[in-house]
Each structure stands twice: as structure tokens, then as C-alpha cells.
Design a protein around this motif. Structure first.
Motif, short mmCIF file in Angstrom:
data_model
loop_
_atom_site.label_atom_id
_atom_site.label_comp_id
_atom_site.label_asym_id
_atom_site.label_seq_id
_atom_site.Cartn_x
_atom_site.Cartn_y
_atom_site.Cartn_z
N SER A 265 28.03 7.65 75.73
CA SER A 265 29.63 7.80 75.83
C SER A 265 29.79 8.48 76.98
O SER A 265 29.27 9.68 77.56
CB SER A 265 30.23 8.31 74.80
OG SER A 265 30.05 7.18 73.49
N TRP A 266 31.21 8.44 77.47
CA TRP A 266 31.67 9.05 78.75
C TRP A 266 31.57 10.41 78.47
O TRP A 266 32.16 10.74 77.27
CB TRP A 266 32.94 8.73 79.05
CG TRP A 266 33.49 9.35 80.35
CD1 TRP A 266 34.12 10.43 80.49
CD2 TRP A 266 33.70 8.47 81.63
NE1 TRP A 266 34.56 10.64 81.94
CE2 TRP A 266 34.33 9.34 82.60
CE3 TRP A 266 33.23 7.23 82.16
CZ2 TRP A 266 34.61 9.12 83.98
CZ3 TRP A 266 33.44 7.08 83.53
CH2 TRP A 266 34.06 7.73 84.34
N GLY A 267 30.93 11.41 79.48
CA GLY A 267 31.19 12.93 79.29
C GLY A 267 30.01 13.64 78.39
O GLY A 267 30.02 14.65 78.57
N THR A 268 29.35 12.68 77.94
CA THR A 268 28.06 13.19 77.04
C THR A 268 27.12 13.93 78.05
O THR A 268 26.61 13.32 79.15
CB THR A 268 27.32 11.94 76.46
OG1 THR A 268 28.10 11.15 75.59
CG2 THR A 268 26.11 12.62 75.42
N GLU B 55 31.37 3.86 79.73
CA GLU B 55 29.82 4.09 79.24
C GLU B 55 29.50 5.14 80.52
O GLU B 55 29.98 4.84 81.48
CB GLU B 55 29.27 2.90 79.17
CG GLU B 55 29.18 2.42 77.76
CD GLU B 55 28.41 1.08 77.79
OE1 GLU B 55 28.24 0.43 76.62
OE2 GLU B 55 27.50 0.80 78.73
N GLN B 56 28.38 5.93 80.09
CA GLN B 56 27.59 6.72 81.20
C GLN B 56 26.29 6.29 81.01
O GLN B 56 25.41 6.13 80.06
CB GLN B 56 27.71 8.19 80.67
CG GLN B 56 27.22 9.11 81.53
CD GLN B 56 27.46 10.65 81.25
OE1 GLN B 56 28.49 11.12 81.40
NE2 GLN B 56 26.50 11.36 80.57
N VAL B 57 25.73 5.81 82.33
CA VAL B 57 24.53 5.13 82.51
C VAL B 57 23.87 6.14 83.40
O VAL B 57 24.05 6.34 84.37
CB VAL B 57 24.62 3.84 83.32
CG1 VAL B 57 23.19 3.33 83.25
CG2 VAL B 57 25.55 2.88 82.29
N CYS B 58 22.60 6.54 82.78
CA CYS B 58 21.60 7.47 83.70
C CYS B 58 20.19 6.86 83.75
O CYS B 58 19.65 6.13 82.73
CB CYS B 58 21.17 8.57 82.87
SG CYS B 58 22.79 9.71 82.40
#
Length: 307
Positions: free
Chosen positions: A296-299, A277-280
Motif C-alpha cells: 500500500s502507498w506509503g508503506t 499501490e507502491q511497487v518495489c
């Protein structure tokens, strides 16, 4: 004289044919040898796997995210036998990895991709080791991670030997084992008049190691992530890979002084960072609030931050 040459040539031809026949016989029998009892000994077929890369249960093999992969091979007693290193062409082209392990009807293969000795300590494996000895740990100094982890992938599979000579390749699924964290803070200039100073985040409550089963283990460690004020006065940090955690703690420092603590927010909630996961996370120190976006990763996420 002519007859002598013909006779000699005939003998040479016969000798050559006999030699070729003998070689062919040896070649044909190489896979099926007979022991002193007269019983045929069938050569063991090798084990075989094909690497497939996943992130959040999505097959991403074709993206080429997986580079060099190390396969650790353990025999039927879970004793270490050997390790094999393959390049990125193996998953990309679905090339089978042939694995021999004489005398074992079953093997276990643990695969790691993204290993780097610059940021992780990887167990040195020898014949004296067993599968539970295999572990990777982030390098640290007094509980602070030295370097961020690489894009790690992990997988494990147990294979049983095929009784026939034919080798059927089994899939070995390797999954992304890191999360991606992006931190932004606004309201800095409303609370602190000056842009001067050195800023950094501390991310806490994360583990240091992953064991042979792909489970998080080890002691708690911290990540220090440098941050800079942009032209709009927003504090930004580079996107950082970290090991997953169910509830991280984020602190903001200016000139080594703690100025903001994520758990003091009005809308305080657990900040989880999961595998793949990508957490901002966007904090506002003037409003003491936080906005979290998980993707999702890389979004690519376009965030418009207005002061």
C-alpha cells in the motif's frame, strides 16, 4: 416643553418600530418571493458536497494527503458553469462545499486534487466547453515526461437538486490516481568492474493523460529516473510517482548506453503499477532475475540487499 419632547420621542419610537418590522418582513420574505401572478417563487437550495479521500478503496481522509482541490461544475446539459478551489481544511474538517448553479436541477462535479501547472497541462475551461473537454496531461518533450506527476486524486459525482430549502451535503469520493515506483539493481559490480558512469532507468508503456471520467488516455510516454550506486555497490533510485500502467517496461542505461532490459529476465513477468499501490522492483543483472514487492502507498519496506 416637556410634553413636546414626550410627543416627539413617542413618534421617534413608533417610527423605529415600524422600520424594524419592515426589515424583518423583507428578511423573512427573501426566500419566498411572490411574482406578478401571485404565485410564490421559492429560492433554489444550493447543491452541497463533502470531500472524502480514498486510496485503494480505503478512507484516508484523516491522513491529510489531500491538499488543494479544484471542483469543476457542469450544469444539467454538461456545459461548464464554473470551478471552485478549496483548501485542505474542507476534507479534514468535513466542511460542506456549497455550489450554486441557477436553472439546473442536476449538476455534475469533477474534482481534482494535486494539480500543478509545473508538470501537467490542465484544460482551460470556459462557458464554451463541455464536460468531455476536461483533461489533464503530463508535460512532455519528444515523448519523455518533463516532471513526475504530483499525488493526484480524482472524483466525480452527479447531484440532483433538493426540492426543499434544506441542503443535504452529498459525499464526493476522490481516489488516488497515481502509483509509486521504487527501482533497485544489484550485481552491477559483478558485471561492470567500474563504479564510474552515469546511470538512469527508462520506464516505458505508460499513458500521458487522464480524461474527465478518470480514465487513462493519450499517447505512450517515458519516465527517465536517475540512479546512483551506493556504498554497497547497489544501484538505487528515488521512489517515483507515475501514472498507472498494466505492463511497464524498465530499461537501465549507463552513459546513455542500454545495459539491461527488464523483459530479458529469466523470471520475466508483467510489472503492473496500479492506483494507490507502491511497487518495489529489485533487479539482479548478474543473475538476470527480478524480485517485485507490492504494498500500500506509503508503506515502509526494509529491504536488505547483499552483493
Amino acid at each position: 416643553m416637556k410634553k413636546g419632547r414626550i410627543f416627539t420621542n413617542s413618534l421617534l419610537s413608533i417610527w423605529t418600530m415600524c422600520l424594524l418590522a419592515a426589515l424583518a418582513s423583507c428578511s423573512a420574505d427573501s426566500d419566498n418571493v411572490t411574482d406578478y401572478t401571485g404565485e410564490p417563487i421559492v429560492a433554489e437550495a444550493p447543491f452541497s458536497v463533502i470531500l472524502k479521500a480514498y486510496s485503494e478503496n480505503e478512507d484516508i481522509t484523516s491522513r491529510g494527503d489531500v491538499k488543494s482541490t479544484t471542483l469543476y461544475v457542469f450544469d444539467q446539459n454538461n456545459d461548464f458553469y464554473k470551478q471552485i478551489v478549496v483548501d485542505e481544511t474542507y476534507p479534514l474538517q468535513a466542511k460542506p462545499v456549497q455550489i450554486d448553479c441557477p436553472g439546473s436541477d442536476k449538476i455534475t462535479v469533477v474534482a481534482w486534487s494535486g494539480l500543478s501547472s509545473s508538470n501537467a497541462e490542465i484544460s482551460y475551461m470556459s462557458e464554451a466547453n463541455i464536460i468531455s473537454d476536461l483533461q489533464i496531461s503530463l508535460k512532455q518533450n519528444n515523448g519523455v515526461v518533463n516532471n513526475f506527476p504530483e499525488d493526484l486524486f480524482y472524483g466525480q459525482v452527479t447531484l440532483k437538486r433538493n426540492n426543499t430549502k434544506a441542503t443535504t451535503a452529498q459525499p464526493l469520493k476522490i481516489s488516488r490516481k497515481v502509483a509509486s515506483l521504487s527501482l533497485t539493481t544489484k550485481g552491477i559490480l559483478k558485471v561492470y568492474d567500474s563504479k564510474e558512469g552515469s546511470f538512469f532507468y527508462k520506464v516505458k508503456k505508460t499513458k500521458s493523460s487522464i480524461n474527465y471520467n478518470g480514465e487513462l488516455t493519450g499517447n505512450d510516454v517515458e519516465y527517465i529516473i536517475p540512479a546512483t550506486l551506493n556504498e554497497k555497490g547497489v544501484l538505487v533510485a528515488e521512489t517515483t510517482p507515475i501514472l498507472p500502467a498494466s505492463n511497464i517496461s524498465v530499461e537501465l542505461y549507463k552513459n546513455n548506453e542500454l545495459i539491461f532490459f527488464g523483459e530479458n529476465l529469466k523470471n520475466n513477468e508483467n510489472v503492473s503499477v496500479n492506483e494507490g499501490e507502491q511497487v518495489c522492483a529489485t533487479f539482479d543483472v548478474s543473475k538476470k532475475s527480478c524480485d517485485i514487492i507490492v504494498s500500500s502507498w506509503g508503506t515502509v519496506i526494509q529491504r536488505v540487499v547483499v552483493e
